[in-house]
Motif scaffolding. Structure first.
Motif, PDB file in Angstrom:
ATOM      1  N   LEU A 280      67.227  81.951   4.166  1.00 28.34           N
ATOM      2  CA  LEU A 280      68.418  81.652   5.120  1.00 28.34           C
ATOM      3  C   LEU A 280      68.017  80.735   6.256  1.00 28.34           C
ATOM      4  CD1 LEU A 280      70.322  84.990   4.864  1.00 28.34           C
ATOM      5  CD2 LEU A 280      70.885  83.001   3.671  1.00 28.34           C
ATOM      6  N   ASP A 281      67.091  81.214   6.957  1.00 27.53           N
ATOM      7  CA  ASP A 281      66.424  80.579   8.051  1.00 27.53           C
ATOM      8  C   ASP A 281      66.183  79.001   7.743  1.00 27.53           C
ATOM      9  OD1 ASP A 281      66.889  82.461   9.668  1.00 27.53           O
ATOM     10  OD2 ASP A 281      64.564  83.100   9.727  1.00 27.53           O
ATOM     11  N   ILE A 282      65.339  78.783   6.542  1.00 25.51           N
ATOM     12  CA  ILE A 282      65.139  77.425   6.148  1.00 25.51           C
ATOM     13  C   ILE A 282      66.301  76.655   5.689  1.00 25.51           C
ATOM     14  CG2 ILE A 282      64.286  76.115   4.184  1.00 25.51           C
ATOM     15  CD1 ILE A 282      62.058  78.587   3.740  1.00 25.51           C
ATOM     16  N   ASP A 283      67.373  77.231   5.371  1.00 27.12           N
ATOM     17  CA  ASP A 283      68.622  76.578   4.882  1.00 27.12           C
ATOM     18  C   ASP A 283      69.546  76.213   6.492  1.00 27.12           C
ATOM     19  OD1 ASP A 283      68.548  76.510   2.248  1.00 27.12           O
ATOM     20  OD2 ASP A 283      69.791  78.574   2.229  1.00 27.12           O
ATOM     21  N   PHE A 284      69.013  77.057   7.348  1.00 22.21           N
ATOM     22  CA  PHE A 284      69.612  76.769   8.619  1.00 22.21           C
ATOM     23  C   PHE A 284      68.814  75.492   9.195  1.00 22.21           C
ATOM     24  CE2 PHE A 284      68.341  77.626  13.077  1.00 22.21           C
ATOM     25  CZ  PHE A 284      69.641  77.224  13.739  1.00 22.21           C
ATOM     26  N   GLY A 285      67.378  75.551   9.077  1.00 28.62           N
ATOM     27  CA  GLY A 285      66.754  74.598   9.624  1.00 28.62           C
ATOM     28  C   GLY A 285      67.192  73.183   8.807  1.00 28.62           C
ATOM     29  N   ILE A 286      67.336  73.203   7.640  1.00 29.15           N
ATOM     30  CA  ILE A 286      67.797  71.720   6.948  1.00 29.15           C
ATOM     31  C   ILE A 286      68.937  71.286   7.603  1.00 29.15           C
ATOM     32  CG2 ILE A 286      68.389  70.771   4.568  1.00 29.15           C
ATOM     33  CD1 ILE A 286      66.592  72.936   3.288  1.00 29.15           C
ATOM     34  N   ALA A 287      69.888  72.349   7.879  1.00 31.17           N
ATOM     35  CA  ALA A 287      71.226  71.753   8.312  1.00 31.17           C
ATOM     36  C   ALA A 287      71.150  71.357   9.710  1.00 31.17           C
ATOM     37  CB  ALA A 287      72.193  73.126   8.397  1.00 31.17           C
ATOM     38  N   GLU A 288      70.135  71.813  10.577  1.00 37.22           N
ATOM     39  CA  GLU A 288      70.188  71.335  12.040  1.00 37.22           C
ATOM     40  C   GLU A 288      69.123  70.289  11.927  1.00 37.22           C
ATOM     41  OE1 GLU A 288      71.791  72.360  14.576  1.00 37.22           O
ATOM     42  OE2 GLU A 288      73.090  73.689  13.078  1.00 37.22           O
ATOM     43  N   GLY A 289      68.382  69.950  10.821  1.00 33.69           N
ATOM     44  CA  GLY A 289      67.643  68.728  10.867  1.00 33.69           C
ATOM     45  C   GLY A 289      66.162  68.770  11.724  1.00 33.69           C
ATOM     46  N   VAL A 290      65.522  70.107  11.540  1.00 31.59           N
ATOM     47  CA  VAL A 290      64.508  70.533  12.234  1.00 31.59           C
ATOM     48  C   VAL A 290      63.442  69.451  11.588  1.00 31.59           C
ATOM     49  CG1 VAL A 290      64.954  72.734  12.501  1.00 31.59           C
ATOM     50  CG2 VAL A 290      63.724  72.096  10.553  1.00 31.59           C
ATOM     51  N   ASP A 291      62.365  69.067  12.235  1.00 35.02           N
ATOM     52  CA  ASP A 291      61.297  68.003  11.856  1.00 35.02           C
ATOM     53  C   ASP A 291      59.979  68.831  10.985  1.00 35.02           C
ATOM     54  OD1 ASP A 291      62.259  65.654  13.424  1.00 35.02           O
ATOM     55  OD2 ASP A 291      62.067  67.202  14.967  1.00 35.02           O
ATOM     56  N   PHE A 292      59.746  69.960  11.322  1.00 33.53           N
ATOM     57  CA  PHE A 292      58.732  70.938  10.537  1.00 33.53           C
ATOM     58  C   PHE A 292      59.085  72.382  10.090  1.00 33.53           C
ATOM     59  CE2 PHE A 292      56.637  67.869  13.331  1.00 33.53           C
ATOM     60  CZ  PHE A 292      55.898  66.987  12.522  1.00 33.53           C
ATOM     61  N   LEU A 307      58.285  75.714  -1.736  1.00 33.52           N
ATOM     62  CA  LEU A 307      59.249  75.360  -0.803  1.00 33.52           C
ATOM     63  C   LEU A 307      59.463  73.687  -0.590  1.00 33.52           C
ATOM     64  CD1 LEU A 307      60.710  75.815   1.859  1.00 33.52           C
ATOM     65  CD2 LEU A 307      58.425  75.933   3.075  1.00 33.52           C
ATOM     66  N   LYS A 308      58.353  72.777  -0.770  1.00 32.27           N
ATOM     67  CA  LYS A 308      58.418  71.345  -0.840  1.00 32.27           C
ATOM     68  C   LYS A 308      59.713  70.979  -1.872  1.00 32.27           C
ATOM     69  CE  LYS A 308      55.228  68.837   0.821  1.00 32.27           C
ATOM     70  NZ  LYS A 308      54.091  68.088   0.796  1.00 32.27           N
ATOM     71  N   SER A 309      59.613  71.589  -2.898  1.00 28.18           N
ATOM     72  CA  SER A 309      60.546  71.118  -4.017  1.00 28.18           C
ATOM     73  C   SER A 309      61.872  71.621  -3.685  1.00 28.18           C
ATOM     74  CB  SER A 309      60.197  71.756  -5.536  1.00 28.18           C
ATOM     75  OG  SER A 309      58.950  71.411  -5.787  1.00 28.18           O
ATOM     76  N   TYR A 310      62.239  72.671  -3.029  1.00 28.99           N
ATOM     77  CA  TYR A 310      63.504  73.161  -2.656  1.00 28.99           C
ATOM     78  C   TYR A 310      63.955  72.222  -1.385  1.00 28.99           C
ATOM     79  CZ  TYR A 310      66.856  76.285  -0.539  1.00 28.99           C
ATOM     80  OH  TYR A 310      67.911  76.970  -0.074  1.00 28.99           O
ATOM     81  N   LEU A 311      63.077  71.746  -0.663  1.00 25.47           N
ATOM     82  CA  LEU A 311      63.470  70.887   0.458  1.00 25.47           C
ATOM     83  C   LEU A 311      63.862  69.467   0.034  1.00 25.47           C
ATOM     84  CD1 LEU A 311      60.719  71.719   3.226  1.00 25.47           C
ATOM     85  CD2 LEU A 311      63.105  72.224   3.297  1.00 25.47           C
ATOM     86  N   ALA A 312      62.877  69.117  -1.108  1.00 23.79           N
ATOM     87  CA  ALA A 312      63.163  67.632  -1.590  1.00 23.79           C
ATOM     88  C   ALA A 312      64.495  67.712  -2.327  1.00 23.79           C
ATOM     89  CB  ALA A 312      62.197  67.247  -2.482  1.00 23.79           C
ATOM     90  N   ALA A 313      65.256  68.735  -2.791  1.00 25.78           N
ATOM     91  CA  ALA A 313      66.622  68.817  -3.574  1.00 25.78           C
ATOM     92  C   ALA A 313      67.531  68.819  -2.719  1.00 25.78           C
ATOM     93  CB  ALA A 313      66.307  70.059  -4.596  1.00 25.78           C
ATOM     94  N   ARG A 314      67.323  68.756  -1.252  1.00 30.85           N
ATOM     95  CA  ARG A 314      68.637  69.160  -0.260  1.00 30.85           C
ATOM     96  C   ARG A 314      68.789  67.834   0.614  1.00 30.85           C
ATOM     97  NH1 ARG A 314      67.655  73.163  -3.059  1.00 30.85           N
ATOM     98  NH2 ARG A 314      69.002  74.789  -3.396  1.00 30.85           N
ATOM     99  N   PRO A 315      69.976  67.399   0.678  1.00 27.94           N
ATOM    100  CA  PRO A 315      70.018  66.333   1.683  1.00 27.94           C
ATOM    101  C   PRO A 315      69.361  66.472   2.928  1.00 27.94           C
ATOM    102  CG  PRO A 315      72.259  66.846   0.579  1.00 27.94           C
ATOM    103  CD  PRO A 315      71.211  68.007   0.148  1.00 27.94           C
ATOM    104  N   GLY A 316      68.718  65.790   3.281  1.00 20.59           N
ATOM    105  CA  GLY A 316      67.797  65.689   4.784  1.00 20.59           C
ATOM    106  C   GLY A 316      66.689  66.509   4.695  1.00 20.59           C
ATOM    107  N   GLY A 317      66.485  67.496   3.383  1.00 19.71           N
ATOM    108  CA  GLY A 317      65.427  68.302   3.479  1.00 19.71           C
ATOM    109  C   GLY A 317      64.085  67.721   3.124  1.00 19.71           C
ATOM    110  N   GLY A 318      64.165  66.614   2.389  1.00 15.64           N
ATOM    111  CA  GLY A 318      62.844  65.867   2.140  1.00 15.64           C
ATOM    112  C   GLY A 318      62.089  65.316   3.583  1.00 15.64           C
ATOM    113  N   ASP A 319      62.819  64.928   4.487  1.00  6.24           N
ATOM    114  CA  ASP A 319      62.232  64.677   5.843  1.00  6.24           C
ATOM    115  C   ASP A 319      61.524  65.453   6.472  1.00  6.24           C
ATOM    116  OD1 ASP A 319      63.334  61.748   5.469  1.00  6.24           O
ATOM    117  OD2 ASP A 319      65.057  62.268   6.281  1.00  6.24           O
ATOM    118  N   ILE A 320      61.587  66.692   6.221  1.00  6.62           N
ATOM    119  CA  ILE A 320      60.923  68.079   7.031  1.00  6.62           C
ATOM    120  C   ILE A 320      59.482  68.110   6.411  1.00  6.62           C
ATOM    121  CG2 ILE A 320      61.117  70.415   7.329  1.00  6.62           C
ATOM    122  CD1 ILE A 320      64.100  70.199   6.784  1.00  6.62           C
TER     123      ILE A 320
END
Length: 577
Positions: A280-292, A307-320
């Motif tokens: 849930l915190d990771i989803d929050f971080g993606i939504a808020e555009g954290v860098d790391f 985790l990296k696969s999860y981030l890559a599948a979400r808009p903006g997550g691939g930049d984290i």
């Protein structure tokens, strides 16, 4: 696709002063690629197909710590730049700039906008949010304050979100900021939940099986050993413990227990690395555009890849970027594969020191830093750097020596935890990190302690090999020629990281056209990240850059620079006109 190394004469030839060219340029060579020409000019280029996404747009330049975009028509009036870097360059020159990056954990002592601004002016490159503490609304306010700081004040402070992890933790101390455990006091650790106020000297524990697993005679370590207890009695869900090493108890502190001189780790090994709360915190971080996102208690590379696969599948997550926290025996066992899968690593010495003998921590730190450097991953040295400054305005001499050693090992970044989150002197603690880093870096340059052992090759693809060789050679040339700065034009930041890996004796100006890349580069050693919309024409890029930087007094005519680019894979050596 074939590649060749060739020398080209720019339309505007820039001659180097003979006094600056001590080593003969004919001695410069590339491994793996034949060199058939001799030097006649100061431009070296590896020709290859241009990048498909290298289209040109209106010129934008951001300051070394980042500012909003400067429109083309505004260039004549100058550029915005953070006062710290600009002052260092103007007053003391290129050599004065700090190479080691500084991270501050944000907490009640530093969450206000003015407090964040003071930290940024004091040298903070990355703001860390510890998800063990505070609500998501509180963290959201901090994130937005940092973004506002970047936009209004001209910084590029990156944001790192640190997950809580599934290890055994204390509760929140009933809302108190901290509690002091004194020698000889008896405290109760319990799995019970309290609807009303908790009894005095009672601490809740996050793990339901805690009372079953511990035994009388076990040693309980809080926060990596900052406070120690002996288990003296078990009564149902309650565990009575005698304080043997007094100290400060903080909410959500990590708990470990030892039996007969060995860490009891069976239960921790069964817990997931990323908990349901962490997701849930990771989803929050993606939504808020954290860098790391820093992942606690990483046991293997599998969780990082997941985790990296999860981030890559979400808009903006691939930049984290994903940072692996090395703080357990499993992390050390699988160190190379974890670091290779990650975008960086953190030496979390507090919890690591609770899982291995204390005397092994320095060697473990040195090994982690070395592996990260070899694999071209930024490394953060964290935990208890200036622990005494939570309560006192000056550090111990041993703490200063500890910070000095981390800088001497060429770590990318140093991190403050409780010192900046809830300490009484966060600004002074940051000043200590900054001043010690600057002094040790200057000593290193004065002693000319360049690494004699070449770094191992890490690239496999032909194009990546060329980039790596160009950066290795550019860094060697920078040291041999005594250049003032290395300019790197990079779209994804990889070329800049390769130069940083070599730790040249001069600052690295990293120009990128992506805001998120610019912020992430602020974690890496020696990089001063700018944002610049550039083209494939390196001469045009350089002339534009020279004009903009000279207008701010950040460079001057005659300064010697080396420029490299990941678009045309080139090296150019020239004086600022």
């Amino acid at each position: 696709m074939s590649h060749s190394i060739q020398f080209s004469t720019p339309s505007r030839t820039l001659h180097l002063p003979p006094t600056r060219l001590h080593p003969p340029l004919s001695s410069f060579s590339f491994r793996q690629f034949p060199l058939t020409s001799t030097f006649k000019h100061t431009s070296l280029r590896a020709s290859s197909s241009p990048s498909p996404d290298s289209s040109s747009s209106s010129s934008l330049l951001h300051s070394p710590n980042g500012t909003p975009a400067v429109k083309s028509e505004e260039r004549s009036s100058g550029i915005d730049v953070d006062t710290v870097t600009e002052a260092e360059l103007k007053e003391n020159g290129f050599r004065s700039t700090r190479r080691t990056k500084l991270i501050c954990t944000i907490g009640p002592a530093t969450c206000g906008f003015e407090q964040l601004e003071a930290l940024a002016e004091g040298g903070m490159n990355v703001a860390r949010l510890n998800m063990c503490h505070g609500t998501r609304d509180w963290h959201r306010d901090v994130i937005r304050s940092v973004r506002r700081l970047n936009e209004e004040k001209g910084f590029a402070v990156a944001i790192m979100m640190d997950t809580e992890g599934s290890e055994i933790h204390m509760g929140d101390l009933g809302g108190e900021a901290s509690a002091k455990a004194e020698d000889g006091e008896v405290w109760t650790f319990t799995v019970r939940a309290f609807d009303a106020s908790r009894p005095e000297r009672t601490i809740s524990v996050s793990y339901d099986g805690f009372a079953e697993d511990v035994r009388v005679g076990d040693e309980l370590l809080v926060d990596g050993g900052m406070v120690r207890f002996d288990v003296i009695e078990k009564i149902g869900p309650d565990v009575k413990c005698l304080c043997t090493d007094p100290g400060l108890l903080l909410p959500r502190a990590n708990l470990t227990f030892w039996r007969d001189g060995s860490l009891v780790r069976e239960r921790n090994a069964m817990l997931p690395t990323i908990s349901s709360k962490d997701w849930l915190d990771i989803d929050f971080g993606i939504a808020e555009g954290v860098d790391f996102i820093a992942v606690s208690f990483v046991k293997s590379a599998e969780v990082i890849n997941h985790l990296k696969s999860y981030l890559a599948a979400r808009p903006g997550g691939g930049d984290i970027g994903v940072i692996a926290k090395i703080e357990s025996i499993d992390s050390l066992t699988n160190l190379e594969e974890i670091i290779l899968a990650s975008d960086g690593a953190m030496v979390a010495r507090g919890d690591l020191g609770a899982q291995i003998p204390l005397e092994q921590v320095p060697a473990a730190q040195q090994r982690i830093v070395k592996v990260c450097r070899e694999l071209n991953k930024p490394v953060i040295v964290a935990s208890q750097l200036l622990e005494s400054m939570i309560e006192y305005p000056t550090p111990t001499r041993a703490e200063v020596a500890d910070v000095s050693e981390a800088v001497r090992q060429r770590s990318d970044a140093l991190m403050l935890s409780g010192e900046s989150a809830m300490g009484q002197f966060p600004d002074k603690a940051l000043t200590v990190l900054r001043s010690v880093s600057l002094r040790i870096e200057r000593w290193w340059r004065e002693e000319k302690r360049y690494e004699a052992t070449p770094l191992q090759a890490i690239s496999s693809a032909s194009s990546d090999k060329i980039s790596e060789e160009i950066c290795n050679s550019a860094s060697k040339m920078a040291n041999n020629l005594g250049v003032d700065a290395v300019f790197v034009y990079t779209k994804n930041g990889h070329m800049a990281s390769l130069v940083s890996r070599c730790r040249p004796d001069c600052p690295i100006f990293a120009f990128t056209n992506t805001t998120s890349v610019r912020r992430r580069l602020n974690l890496q050693w020696g990089l001063i990240p700018f944002r610049l919309s550039f083209s494939e024409d390196m001469e045009s890029n350089l002339n534009k850059t020279f004009s903009l930087l000279k207008s701010r007094g950040m460079i001057k005519s005659g300064d010697l620079v080396i420029a490299v680019s990941d678009m045309l894979q080139s090296i150019q050596v020239m004086n600022v006109p």
